[in-house]
Design a protein around this motif. Sequence first.
Motif, PDB file in Angstrom:
ATOM      1  N   ILE A  75     107.000  95.163 -23.105  1.00  0.00           N
ATOM      2  CA  ILE A  75     106.009  94.673 -22.144  1.00  0.00           C
ATOM      3  C   ILE A  75     104.596  95.097 -22.530  1.00  0.00           C
ATOM      4  CG2 ILE A  75     105.219  94.861 -19.755  1.00  0.00           C
ATOM      5  CD1 ILE A  75     108.127  94.975 -18.902  1.00  0.00           C
ATOM      6  N   GLY A  76     104.419  96.356 -22.911  1.00  0.00           N
ATOM      7  CA  GLY A  76     103.090  96.840 -23.253  1.00  0.00           C
ATOM      8  C   GLY A  76     102.569  96.320 -24.575  1.00  0.00           C
ATOM      9  N   GLN A  77     103.448  95.726 -25.387  1.00  0.00           N
ATOM     10  CA  GLN A  77     103.043  95.223 -26.696  1.00  0.00           C
ATOM     11  C   GLN A  77     102.672  93.742 -26.681  1.00  0.00           C
ATOM     12  OE1 GLN A  77     102.633  97.258 -29.351  1.00  0.00           O
ATOM     13  NE2 GLN A  77     103.080  98.850 -27.851  1.00  0.00           N
ATOM     14  N   VAL A  78     102.909  93.080 -25.561  1.00  0.00           N
ATOM     15  CA  VAL A  78     102.591  91.655 -25.439  1.00  0.00           C
ATOM     16  C   VAL A  78     101.708  91.459 -24.215  1.00  0.00           C
ATOM     17  CG1 VAL A  78     103.496  89.315 -25.207  1.00  0.00           C
ATOM     18  CG2 VAL A  78     104.801  91.031 -26.482  1.00  0.00           C
ATOM     19  N   GLY A  79     100.491  90.986 -24.433  1.00  0.00           N
ATOM     20  CA  GLY A  79      99.567  90.730 -23.331  1.00  0.00           C
ATOM     21  C   GLY A  79      99.412  89.238 -23.111  1.00  0.00           C
ATOM     22  N   GLU A  95      85.299  96.919 -12.698  1.00  0.00           N
ATOM     23  CA  GLU A  95      85.701  98.042 -13.536  1.00  0.00           C
ATOM     24  C   GLU A  95      87.165  98.409 -13.321  1.00  0.00           C
ATOM     25  OE1 GLU A  95      83.359 101.933 -14.696  1.00  0.00           O
ATOM     26  OE2 GLU A  95      84.142 102.119 -12.654  1.00  0.00           O
ATOM     27  N   TYR A  96      87.593  98.447 -12.067  1.00  0.00           N
ATOM     28  CA  TYR A  96      88.966  98.865 -11.791  1.00  0.00           C
ATOM     29  C   TYR A  96      89.978  97.810 -12.233  1.00  0.00           C
ATOM     30  CZ  TYR A  96      93.047 100.907  -9.683  1.00  0.00           C
ATOM     31  OH  TYR A  96      94.293 101.445  -9.508  1.00  0.00           O
ATOM     32  N   GLU A  97      89.553  96.549 -12.298  1.00  0.00           N
ATOM     33  CA  GLU A  97      90.451  95.504 -12.785  1.00  0.00           C
ATOM     34  C   GLU A  97      90.916  95.820 -14.204  1.00  0.00           C
ATOM     35  OE1 GLU A  97      92.822  92.287 -12.662  1.00  0.00           O
ATOM     36  OE2 GLU A  97      91.582  92.974 -10.984  1.00  0.00           O
ATOM     37  N   GLU A 103      95.834 102.492 -16.730  1.00  0.00           N
ATOM     38  CA  GLU A 103      96.434 103.610 -16.003  1.00  0.00           C
ATOM     39  C   GLU A 103      97.956 103.495 -16.004  1.00  0.00           C
ATOM     40  OE1 GLU A 103      94.557 103.299 -12.228  1.00  0.00           O
ATOM     41  OE2 GLU A 103      92.777 104.440 -12.821  1.00  0.00           O
ATOM     42  N   ASN A 104      98.453 102.261 -15.895  1.00  0.00           N
ATOM     43  CA  ASN A 104      99.903 102.058 -15.927  1.00  0.00           C
ATOM     44  C   ASN A 104     100.497 102.375 -17.292  1.00  0.00           C
ATOM     45  OD1 ASN A 104     101.240 100.656 -13.363  1.00  0.00           O
ATOM     46  ND2 ASN A 104      99.116  99.988 -13.485  1.00  0.00           N
ATOM     47  N   ARG A 109      92.361 109.761 -19.815  1.00  0.00           N
ATOM     48  CA  ARG A 109      91.190 109.332 -19.051  1.00  0.00           C
ATOM     49  C   ARG A 109      90.027 108.940 -19.963  1.00  0.00           C
ATOM     50  NH1 ARG A 109      89.526 110.159 -13.792  1.00  0.00           N
ATOM     51  NH2 ARG A 109      91.392 111.417 -13.423  1.00  0.00           N
ATOM     52  N   ASP A 110      89.778 109.738 -21.009  1.00  0.00           N
ATOM     53  CA  ASP A 110      88.663 109.440 -21.910  1.00  0.00           C
ATOM     54  C   ASP A 110      88.869 108.111 -22.627  1.00  0.00           C
ATOM     55  OD1 ASP A 110      87.527 111.792 -21.160  1.00  0.00           O
ATOM     56  OD2 ASP A 110      88.037 112.898 -22.996  1.00  0.00           O
TER      57      ASP A 110
END
Length: 462
Positions: A75-79, A95-97, A103-104, A109-110
Amino acid sequence: MIEIKDLTLRFGSLEVFKGLNLEIEKGEHLGVCGRNGRGKTSLLYLLKGIIPNLFSAEILGKVQVMGRSPGDGIIGQVGIMIDEFEEQVTGSTVEYEIAFPLENLRLPRDEIRKRIDYWLSFFGLDRKKDQDPWTLSGGELQRLVLATVLATGAEIILLDEPTSNLDFEGRRELRDLLNELNKTAIVADHDPMVLCSFDRVLHLGPEPEIVTQAEFKAGLEDLRPLSGPGSFPEYRPSREAIIQVRDLKKLKGSFQLTVDELKIGNGELVAIAGRNGAGKTTLARLLAGIDRPDQGKVEVRGSEVGSYSGRDRARIVSYLYQNPDHQLFASRVIDEVLFGVKNLGLDEGFAKIGLETVGLSEKKDLDPFLLPKGDRQLVALASTLALRPEIIIFDEPTTGLDYPGIIRIMGLIKLLNDRGHTIIIITHALWIIEHYIPRVIWMESGRIVDDLSTREFMKRYA
Protein backbone atom coordinates in the motif's frame (compact mmCIF):
# COMPACT_ATOMS: atom_id res chain seq x y z
CA MET A 1 7.91 -4.03 -11.72
CA ILE A 2 4.36 -4.56 -13.03
CA GLU A 3 3.31 -7.68 -14.93
CA ILE A 4 -0.11 -8.27 -16.49
CA LYS A 5 -0.84 -11.43 -18.47
CA ASP A 6 -4.04 -12.25 -20.37
CA LEU A 7 -6.09 -10.03 -18.03
CA THR A 8 -9.87 -9.93 -18.30
CA LEU A 9 -11.90 -7.71 -15.96
CA ARG A 10 -15.66 -7.94 -15.54
CA PHE A 11 -18.26 -6.24 -13.35
CA GLY A 12 -21.19 -8.64 -13.49
CA SER A 13 -22.13 -8.93 -17.16
CA LEU A 14 -20.05 -5.87 -18.11
CA GLU A 15 -16.67 -6.79 -19.58
CA VAL A 16 -14.34 -3.83 -19.14
CA PHE A 17 -11.38 -5.23 -21.06
CA LYS A 18 -10.20 -8.64 -22.24
CA GLY A 19 -6.84 -10.23 -23.00
CA LEU A 20 -4.66 -7.39 -21.73
CA ASN A 21 -0.93 -8.14 -21.69
CA LEU A 22 1.48 -5.57 -20.31
CA GLU A 23 4.88 -5.35 -18.64
CA ILE A 24 6.09 -2.09 -17.11
CA GLU A 25 9.72 -1.67 -16.12
CA LYS A 26 10.96 0.29 -13.12
CA GLY A 27 11.13 3.99 -13.93
CA GLU A 28 8.96 3.71 -17.04
CA HIS A 29 6.21 6.25 -17.72
CA LEU A 30 3.10 4.79 -19.33
CA GLY A 31 0.19 6.85 -20.61
CA VAL A 32 -3.27 5.29 -20.76
CA CYS A 33 -6.01 6.60 -23.02
CA GLY A 34 -9.31 5.48 -24.53
CA ARG A 35 -12.98 6.38 -24.67
CA ASN A 36 -14.87 7.01 -21.42
CA GLY A 37 -15.94 3.67 -19.96
CA ARG A 38 -13.13 1.62 -21.53
CA GLY A 39 -11.46 0.78 -18.21
CA LYS A 40 -8.73 3.37 -17.61
CA THR A 41 -9.82 4.03 -14.03
CA SER A 42 -10.50 0.33 -13.44
CA LEU A 43 -6.93 -0.54 -14.46
CA LEU A 44 -5.48 1.97 -11.98
CA TYR A 45 -7.82 0.77 -9.22
CA LEU A 46 -6.72 -2.80 -9.90
CA LEU A 47 -3.02 -1.93 -9.67
CA LYS A 48 -3.62 -0.08 -6.39
CA GLY A 49 -5.70 -2.93 -4.95
CA ILE A 50 -8.89 -0.89 -4.70
CA ILE A 51 -10.27 -3.61 -6.98
CA PRO A 52 -11.11 -6.17 -5.62
CA ASN A 53 -10.52 -5.09 -2.00
CA LEU A 54 -13.14 -2.29 -2.08
CA PHE A 55 -15.00 -2.96 -5.33
CA SER A 56 -15.70 -6.59 -6.20
CA ALA A 57 -15.02 -7.75 -9.73
CA GLU A 58 -14.24 -10.90 -11.67
CA ILE A 59 -10.52 -10.96 -12.47
CA LEU A 60 -9.12 -13.53 -14.88
CA GLY A 61 -5.42 -13.74 -15.69
CA LYS A 62 -2.32 -12.60 -13.82
CA VAL A 63 -1.63 -9.22 -12.18
CA GLN A 64 1.50 -8.63 -10.13
CA VAL A 65 2.85 -5.37 -8.75
CA MET A 66 6.39 -5.47 -7.35
CA GLY A 67 6.15 -9.27 -7.31
CA ARG A 68 2.92 -9.39 -5.30
CA SER A 69 -0.80 -9.29 -5.83
CA PRO A 70 -2.11 -5.68 -5.83
CA GLY A 71 -2.76 -4.37 -2.33
CA ASP A 72 -0.88 -7.24 -0.69
CA GLY A 73 1.50 -5.40 1.63
CA ILE A 74 2.47 -2.73 -0.94
CA ILE A 75 0.00 0.00 0.00
CA GLY A 76 2.73 2.48 0.91
CA GLN A 77 4.64 1.75 -2.29
CA VAL A 78 1.78 2.61 -4.65
CA GLY A 79 0.24 6.09 -4.62
CA ILE A 80 -2.90 7.06 -6.49
CA MET A 81 -4.81 10.22 -7.38
CA ILE A 82 -8.33 9.34 -8.52
CA ASP A 83 -10.21 11.30 -11.17
CA GLU A 84 -12.74 12.56 -8.59
CA PHE A 85 -9.79 13.92 -6.63
CA GLU A 86 -11.96 16.01 -4.30
CA GLU A 87 -13.02 12.77 -2.61
CA GLN A 88 -9.44 12.26 -1.40
CA VAL A 89 -9.36 15.51 0.58
CA THR A 90 -9.80 15.03 4.33
CA GLY A 91 -7.52 17.58 6.04
CA SER A 92 -8.65 20.69 7.88
CA THR A 93 -5.77 22.72 6.42
CA VAL A 94 -3.68 22.54 3.26
CA GLU A 95 -0.60 21.67 5.30
CA TYR A 96 -2.29 18.90 7.27
CA GLU A 97 -3.65 17.33 4.08
CA ILE A 98 -0.07 16.49 3.09
CA ALA A 99 0.95 15.59 6.65
CA PHE A 100 -1.82 13.02 7.19
CA PRO A 101 -0.49 10.13 5.02
CA LEU A 102 3.07 10.86 6.14
CA GLU A 103 2.04 10.47 9.77
CA ASN A 104 0.36 7.18 8.88
CA LEU A 105 3.65 6.02 7.37
CA ARG A 106 5.26 6.86 10.76
CA LEU A 107 7.93 9.06 9.25
CA PRO A 108 10.14 11.15 11.58
CA ARG A 109 8.79 14.61 12.38
CA ASP A 110 11.73 16.36 10.67
CA GLU A 111 11.21 14.34 7.49
CA ILE A 112 7.49 15.14 7.47
CA ARG A 113 8.25 18.85 7.82
CA LYS A 114 10.80 18.67 5.02
CA ARG A 115 8.42 16.95 2.61
CA ILE A 116 5.52 19.28 3.40
CA ASP A 117 7.63 22.38 2.78
CA TYR A 118 9.10 21.01 -0.45
CA TRP A 119 5.83 20.00 -2.11
CA LEU A 120 3.90 23.06 -0.96
CA SER A 121 6.60 25.22 -2.51
CA PHE A 122 6.78 23.13 -5.67
CA PHE A 123 3.05 23.48 -6.36
CA GLY A 124 2.89 27.13 -5.29
CA LEU A 125 0.74 26.47 -2.23
CA ASP A 126 3.19 27.54 0.50
CA ARG A 127 1.36 30.81 1.15
CA LYS A 128 -1.90 28.94 1.59
CA LYS A 129 -0.69 26.23 3.97
CA ASP A 130 -3.01 27.34 6.80
CA GLN A 131 -6.13 27.62 4.62
CA ASP A 132 -9.02 25.19 4.55
CA PRO A 133 -8.51 23.08 1.37
CA TRP A 134 -12.08 23.82 0.32
CA THR A 135 -11.26 27.52 -0.06
CA LEU A 136 -8.84 26.68 -2.89
CA SER A 137 -9.75 26.85 -6.56
CA GLY A 138 -10.39 23.58 -8.40
CA GLY A 139 -6.94 23.65 -9.96
CA GLU A 140 -5.24 24.45 -6.66
CA LEU A 141 -7.11 21.60 -4.96
CA GLN A 142 -5.92 19.21 -7.65
CA ARG A 143 -2.35 20.43 -7.11
CA LEU A 144 -2.76 19.74 -3.38
CA VAL A 145 -3.89 16.15 -3.96
CA LEU A 146 -0.96 15.65 -6.35
CA ALA A 147 1.41 17.00 -3.70
CA THR A 148 -0.06 14.63 -1.11
CA VAL A 149 0.46 11.59 -3.36
CA LEU A 150 4.01 12.53 -4.36
CA ALA A 151 5.04 13.41 -0.80
CA THR A 152 4.58 9.78 0.29
CA GLY A 153 7.59 8.78 -1.80
CA ALA A 154 5.71 5.85 -3.36
CA GLU A 155 7.69 3.86 -5.93
CA ILE A 156 4.72 3.60 -8.29
CA ILE A 157 2.56 6.65 -9.04
CA LEU A 158 -0.94 6.15 -10.49
CA LEU A 159 -2.61 9.33 -11.74
CA ASP A 160 -6.15 9.44 -13.12
CA GLU A 161 -6.81 12.60 -15.17
CA PRO A 162 -4.14 14.59 -13.26
CA THR A 163 -4.24 17.56 -15.65
CA SER A 164 -8.03 17.96 -15.86
CA ASN A 165 -8.09 21.11 -13.70
CA LEU A 166 -4.52 22.30 -14.20
CA ASP A 167 -3.63 25.44 -16.13
CA PHE A 168 -1.18 25.52 -19.06
CA GLU A 169 1.86 25.92 -16.82
CA GLY A 170 0.63 23.29 -14.39
CA ARG A 171 0.40 20.72 -17.18
CA ARG A 172 3.92 21.51 -18.33
CA GLU A 173 5.23 21.37 -14.76
CA LEU A 174 3.65 17.96 -14.22
CA ARG A 175 5.23 16.58 -17.40
CA ASP A 176 8.62 17.95 -16.36
CA LEU A 177 8.22 16.60 -12.82
CA LEU A 178 7.43 13.07 -13.98
CA ASN A 179 10.48 13.17 -16.23
CA GLU A 180 12.68 14.23 -13.29
CA LEU A 181 11.34 11.68 -10.80
CA ASN A 182 12.93 8.26 -10.84
CA LYS A 183 9.52 6.67 -10.33
CA THR A 184 7.31 4.33 -12.26
CA ALA A 185 4.28 6.32 -13.39
CA ILE A 186 1.02 5.25 -15.02
CA VAL A 187 -1.11 8.19 -16.08
CA ALA A 188 -4.62 8.01 -17.52
CA ASP A 189 -5.37 11.19 -19.44
CA HIS A 190 -7.28 12.51 -22.45
CA ASP A 191 -4.86 15.34 -23.27
CA PRO A 192 -2.71 14.23 -26.23
CA MET A 193 -0.07 16.83 -25.35
CA VAL A 194 0.33 15.13 -21.97
CA LEU A 195 0.28 11.60 -23.37
CA CYS A 196 2.92 12.27 -26.02
CA SER A 197 5.53 12.89 -23.31
CA PHE A 198 5.39 9.28 -22.01
CA ASP A 199 7.61 6.36 -23.00
CA ARG A 200 4.64 4.33 -24.25
CA VAL A 201 0.88 4.78 -24.51
CA LEU A 202 -1.71 2.07 -23.85
CA HIS A 203 -4.94 2.58 -25.77
CA LEU A 204 -7.83 0.73 -24.15
CA GLY A 205 -10.44 -0.20 -26.72
CA PRO A 206 -12.11 -3.39 -27.97
CA GLU A 207 -8.56 -4.67 -28.49
CA PRO A 208 -5.97 -3.01 -26.18
CA GLU A 209 -3.01 -1.59 -28.10
CA ILE A 210 0.38 -0.33 -26.90
CA VAL A 211 2.34 2.16 -29.00
CA THR A 212 5.68 3.90 -28.58
CA GLN A 213 5.99 7.63 -28.01
CA ALA A 214 7.02 8.14 -31.64
CA GLU A 215 4.04 6.15 -32.93
CA PHE A 216 1.64 8.09 -30.72
CA LYS A 217 3.01 11.45 -31.87
CA ALA A 218 2.65 10.36 -35.49
CA GLY A 219 -1.03 9.65 -34.86
CA LEU A 220 -1.74 13.10 -33.42
CA GLU A 221 -2.41 14.48 -36.90
CA ASP A 222 -5.70 12.56 -36.85
CA LEU A 223 -6.80 14.54 -33.78
CA ARG A 224 -6.67 17.99 -35.36
CA PRO A 225 -10.24 19.33 -35.12
CA LEU A 226 -12.06 21.69 -37.40
CA SER A 227 -10.01 24.46 -38.95
CA GLY A 228 -6.38 24.26 -39.95
CA PRO A 229 -3.37 25.85 -38.24
CA GLY A 230 -3.54 29.63 -38.03
CA SER A 231 -7.31 29.80 -38.54
CA PHE A 232 -9.18 31.43 -35.65
CA PRO A 233 -12.84 32.22 -34.95
CA GLU A 234 -13.55 35.80 -35.99
CA TYR A 235 -14.24 38.22 -33.14
CA ARG A 236 -17.05 40.66 -33.87
CA PRO A 237 -17.76 42.85 -30.81
CA SER A 238 -21.43 43.25 -29.99
CA ARG A 239 -22.77 46.79 -29.77
CA GLU A 240 -25.18 45.86 -26.98
CA ALA A 241 -23.67 44.98 -23.59
CA ILE A 242 -25.65 42.31 -21.73
CA ILE A 243 -23.20 42.20 -18.78
CA GLN A 244 -21.41 45.24 -17.33
CA VAL A 245 -19.03 45.18 -14.36
CA ARG A 246 -17.71 48.29 -12.61
CA ASP A 247 -15.35 48.74 -9.64
CA LEU A 248 -15.85 45.14 -8.51
CA LYS A 249 -14.13 43.76 -5.41
CA LYS A 250 -14.56 40.40 -3.68
CA LEU A 251 -12.45 39.14 -0.77
CA LYS A 252 -12.16 35.38 -0.18
CA GLY A 253 -9.77 34.64 2.67
CA SER A 254 -6.44 36.16 1.66
CA PHE A 255 -7.46 36.38 -2.02
CA GLN A 256 -9.03 39.52 -3.49
CA LEU A 257 -10.70 39.82 -6.86
CA THR A 258 -10.57 43.31 -8.38
CA VAL A 259 -12.21 44.14 -11.70
CA ASP A 260 -12.33 47.81 -12.65
CA GLU A 261 -14.45 47.37 -15.76
CA LEU A 262 -15.75 44.56 -17.96
CA LYS A 263 -18.36 44.44 -20.70
CA ILE A 264 -19.69 41.33 -22.42
CA GLY A 265 -21.88 41.84 -25.45
CA ASN A 266 -25.21 40.21 -26.15
CA GLY A 267 -24.69 36.98 -28.09
CA GLU A 268 -20.92 36.82 -27.57
CA LEU A 269 -18.87 33.66 -26.97
CA VAL A 270 -16.11 34.50 -24.48
CA ALA A 271 -13.45 32.47 -22.67
CA ILE A 272 -12.06 33.33 -19.23
CA ALA A 273 -8.55 31.88 -18.87
CA GLY A 274 -5.60 32.16 -16.50
CA ARG A 275 -3.45 30.29 -13.99
CA ASN A 276 -5.00 28.21 -11.22
CA GLY A 277 -6.17 30.55 -8.46
CA ALA A 278 -6.32 33.61 -10.75
CA GLY A 279 -9.98 34.23 -9.84
CA LYS A 280 -11.81 32.81 -12.87
CA THR A 281 -14.47 30.89 -10.95
CA THR A 282 -14.82 33.70 -8.40
CA LEU A 283 -15.58 36.14 -11.22
CA ALA A 284 -17.96 33.72 -12.95
CA ARG A 285 -19.98 33.14 -9.77
CA LEU A 286 -20.33 36.91 -9.33
CA LEU A 287 -21.50 37.30 -12.93
CA ALA A 288 -24.12 34.60 -12.32
CA GLY A 289 -25.35 36.21 -9.10
CA ILE A 290 -24.44 33.16 -7.00
CA ASP A 291 -22.10 35.27 -4.85
CA ARG A 292 -22.44 38.95 -3.94
CA PRO A 293 -19.58 41.45 -4.38
CA ASP A 294 -18.11 43.30 -1.41
CA GLN A 295 -17.95 46.42 -3.56
CA GLY A 296 -18.99 47.51 -7.03
CA LYS A 297 -21.69 46.34 -9.43
CA VAL A 298 -22.49 43.46 -11.74
CA GLU A 299 -25.29 44.53 -14.06
CA VAL A 300 -27.15 42.10 -16.31
CA ARG A 301 -29.65 43.53 -18.76
CA GLY A 302 -29.18 46.96 -17.12
CA SER A 303 -30.04 45.88 -13.56
CA GLU A 304 -27.84 44.57 -10.76
CA VAL A 305 -27.81 40.79 -10.97
CA GLY A 306 -28.56 40.54 -7.24
CA SER A 307 -31.73 42.62 -7.63
CA TYR A 308 -33.49 39.92 -9.63
CA SER A 309 -35.61 37.35 -7.85
CA GLY A 310 -34.31 33.80 -7.99
CA ARG A 311 -37.02 32.90 -10.51
CA ASP A 312 -36.21 35.80 -12.82
CA ARG A 313 -32.44 35.33 -12.55
CA ALA A 314 -32.77 31.65 -13.51
CA ARG A 315 -34.37 32.71 -16.80
CA ILE A 316 -31.61 35.24 -17.52
CA VAL A 317 -28.31 33.70 -16.42
CA SER A 318 -27.32 30.14 -15.55
CA TYR A 319 -24.08 28.72 -14.18
CA LEU A 320 -22.88 25.15 -14.81
CA TYR A 321 -20.51 23.93 -12.13
CA GLN A 322 -17.07 22.53 -12.82
CA ASN A 323 -18.20 19.27 -11.20
CA PRO A 324 -21.73 18.36 -12.36
CA ASP A 325 -22.26 16.31 -9.19
CA HIS A 326 -22.43 19.60 -7.27
CA GLN A 327 -25.75 20.44 -8.91
CA LEU A 328 -27.39 17.06 -9.52
CA PHE A 329 -29.63 15.49 -6.88
CA ALA A 330 -32.61 13.68 -8.45
CA SER A 331 -32.80 9.90 -8.84
CA ARG A 332 -33.93 10.08 -12.49
CA VAL A 333 -32.60 12.17 -15.35
CA ILE A 334 -36.06 13.42 -16.31
CA ASP A 335 -36.81 14.50 -12.71
CA GLU A 336 -33.54 16.44 -12.64
CA VAL A 337 -34.46 18.35 -15.79
CA LEU A 338 -38.07 18.89 -14.72
CA PHE A 339 -37.17 20.31 -11.30
CA GLY A 340 -36.42 23.85 -12.45
CA VAL A 341 -39.14 23.78 -15.09
CA LYS A 342 -41.83 22.96 -12.52
CA ASN A 343 -40.52 25.45 -9.96
CA LEU A 344 -40.64 28.25 -12.52
CA GLY A 345 -44.05 27.20 -13.82
CA LEU A 346 -42.76 26.61 -17.34
CA ASP A 347 -44.09 24.28 -20.00
CA GLU A 348 -42.90 20.75 -19.15
CA GLY A 349 -42.26 20.25 -22.85
CA PHE A 350 -39.15 22.41 -22.36
CA ALA A 351 -37.61 19.52 -20.39
CA LYS A 352 -38.17 17.18 -23.31
CA ILE A 353 -36.56 19.67 -25.69
CA GLY A 354 -33.59 20.06 -23.32
CA LEU A 355 -32.99 16.31 -23.27
CA GLU A 356 -33.36 16.06 -27.03
CA THR A 357 -30.85 18.88 -27.56
CA VAL A 358 -28.13 17.09 -25.56
CA GLY A 359 -29.05 13.63 -26.88
CA LEU A 360 -30.20 12.04 -23.62
CA SER A 361 -33.86 11.30 -24.37
CA GLU A 362 -33.29 7.54 -24.24
CA LYS A 363 -31.67 7.83 -20.79
CA LYS A 364 -34.42 9.92 -19.19
CA ASP A 365 -35.42 7.21 -16.68
CA LEU A 366 -31.87 6.37 -15.54
CA ASP A 367 -30.21 7.52 -12.32
CA PRO A 368 -27.88 10.38 -13.37
CA PHE A 369 -25.27 9.32 -10.80
CA LEU A 370 -24.88 5.99 -12.60
CA LEU A 371 -24.02 7.72 -15.88
CA PRO A 372 -20.48 8.53 -17.08
CA LYS A 373 -19.23 11.99 -16.14
CA GLY A 374 -19.73 13.29 -19.67
CA ASP A 375 -23.39 12.31 -19.58
CA ARG A 376 -23.79 13.83 -16.10
CA GLN A 377 -22.50 17.11 -17.53
CA LEU A 378 -25.08 16.83 -20.29
CA VAL A 379 -27.84 16.25 -17.71
CA ALA A 380 -26.81 19.48 -15.97
CA LEU A 381 -26.78 21.25 -19.33
CA ALA A 382 -30.23 19.89 -20.25
CA SER A 383 -31.57 21.18 -16.90
CA THR A 384 -30.21 24.60 -17.78
CA LEU A 385 -31.47 24.61 -21.37
CA ALA A 386 -34.97 23.71 -20.20
CA LEU A 387 -35.10 27.08 -18.41
CA ARG A 388 -34.04 28.89 -21.62
CA PRO A 389 -31.65 31.40 -20.02
CA GLU A 390 -30.14 34.17 -22.15
CA ILE A 391 -26.65 33.74 -20.63
CA ILE A 392 -24.95 30.42 -19.85
CA ILE A 393 -21.67 30.26 -17.92
CA PHE A 394 -19.68 27.01 -18.23
CA ASP A 395 -16.95 26.30 -15.66
CA GLU A 396 -14.50 23.82 -17.26
CA PRO A 397 -17.20 21.89 -19.19
CA THR A 398 -14.73 19.48 -20.84
CA THR A 399 -13.04 18.26 -17.65
CA GLY A 400 -12.66 14.47 -17.67
CA LEU A 401 -14.18 14.01 -21.14
CA ASP A 402 -12.59 11.96 -23.89
CA TYR A 403 -11.90 13.56 -27.27
CA PRO A 404 -15.28 12.68 -28.88
CA GLY A 405 -17.01 13.87 -25.70
CA ILE A 406 -15.19 17.21 -25.88
CA ILE A 407 -16.13 17.66 -29.54
CA ARG A 408 -19.73 16.81 -28.66
CA ILE A 409 -20.14 19.31 -25.83
CA MET A 410 -18.22 22.07 -27.62
CA GLY A 411 -20.45 21.50 -30.64
CA LEU A 412 -23.48 22.01 -28.38
CA ILE A 413 -21.96 25.18 -26.93
CA LYS A 414 -21.32 26.52 -30.43
CA LEU A 415 -24.89 25.63 -31.45
CA LEU A 416 -26.30 27.49 -28.43
CA ASN A 417 -24.22 30.55 -29.28
CA ASP A 418 -25.39 30.41 -32.90
CA ARG A 419 -28.97 30.41 -31.57
CA GLY A 420 -28.33 33.69 -29.75
CA HIS A 421 -27.27 32.64 -26.25
CA THR A 422 -24.43 34.60 -24.64
CA ILE A 423 -21.81 32.04 -23.62
CA ILE A 424 -18.98 32.44 -21.10
CA ILE A 425 -16.64 29.47 -20.74
CA ILE A 426 -13.78 28.92 -18.31
CA THR A 427 -11.15 26.64 -19.83
CA HIS A 428 -7.47 25.76 -19.68
CA ALA A 429 -7.45 23.97 -23.05
CA LEU A 430 -5.59 26.09 -25.59
CA TRP A 431 -6.84 24.10 -28.55
CA ILE A 432 -10.46 24.68 -27.49
CA ILE A 433 -9.80 28.42 -27.32
CA GLU A 434 -8.01 28.33 -30.67
CA HIS A 435 -10.78 26.53 -32.53
CA TYR A 436 -14.00 27.70 -30.86
CA ILE A 437 -13.64 30.96 -28.91
CA PRO A 438 -13.41 34.40 -30.60
CA ARG A 439 -12.54 36.44 -27.46
CA VAL A 440 -10.39 35.65 -24.42
CA ILE A 441 -10.27 37.39 -21.03
CA TRP A 442 -6.94 36.60 -19.32
CA MET A 443 -6.71 36.83 -15.52
CA GLU A 444 -3.76 36.94 -13.14
CA SER A 445 -3.81 37.28 -9.34
CA GLY A 446 -7.43 38.37 -9.15
CA ARG A 447 -7.29 40.93 -11.98
CA ILE A 448 -8.11 41.05 -15.67
CA VAL A 449 -4.81 41.84 -17.37
CA ASP A 450 -5.80 41.24 -21.01
CA ASP A 451 -8.97 41.19 -23.09
CA LEU A 452 -8.05 40.01 -26.58
CA SER A 453 -9.25 38.42 -29.77
CA THR A 454 -8.18 34.77 -29.94
CA ARG A 455 -5.70 35.57 -32.70
CA GLU A 456 -3.92 38.11 -30.47
CA PHE A 457 -4.24 35.85 -27.41
CA MET A 458 -2.53 32.92 -29.15
CA LYS A 459 0.31 35.18 -30.29
CA ARG A 460 0.88 36.41 -26.75
CA TYR A 461 0.22 33.37 -24.54
CA ALA A 462 0.37 30.16 -26.59
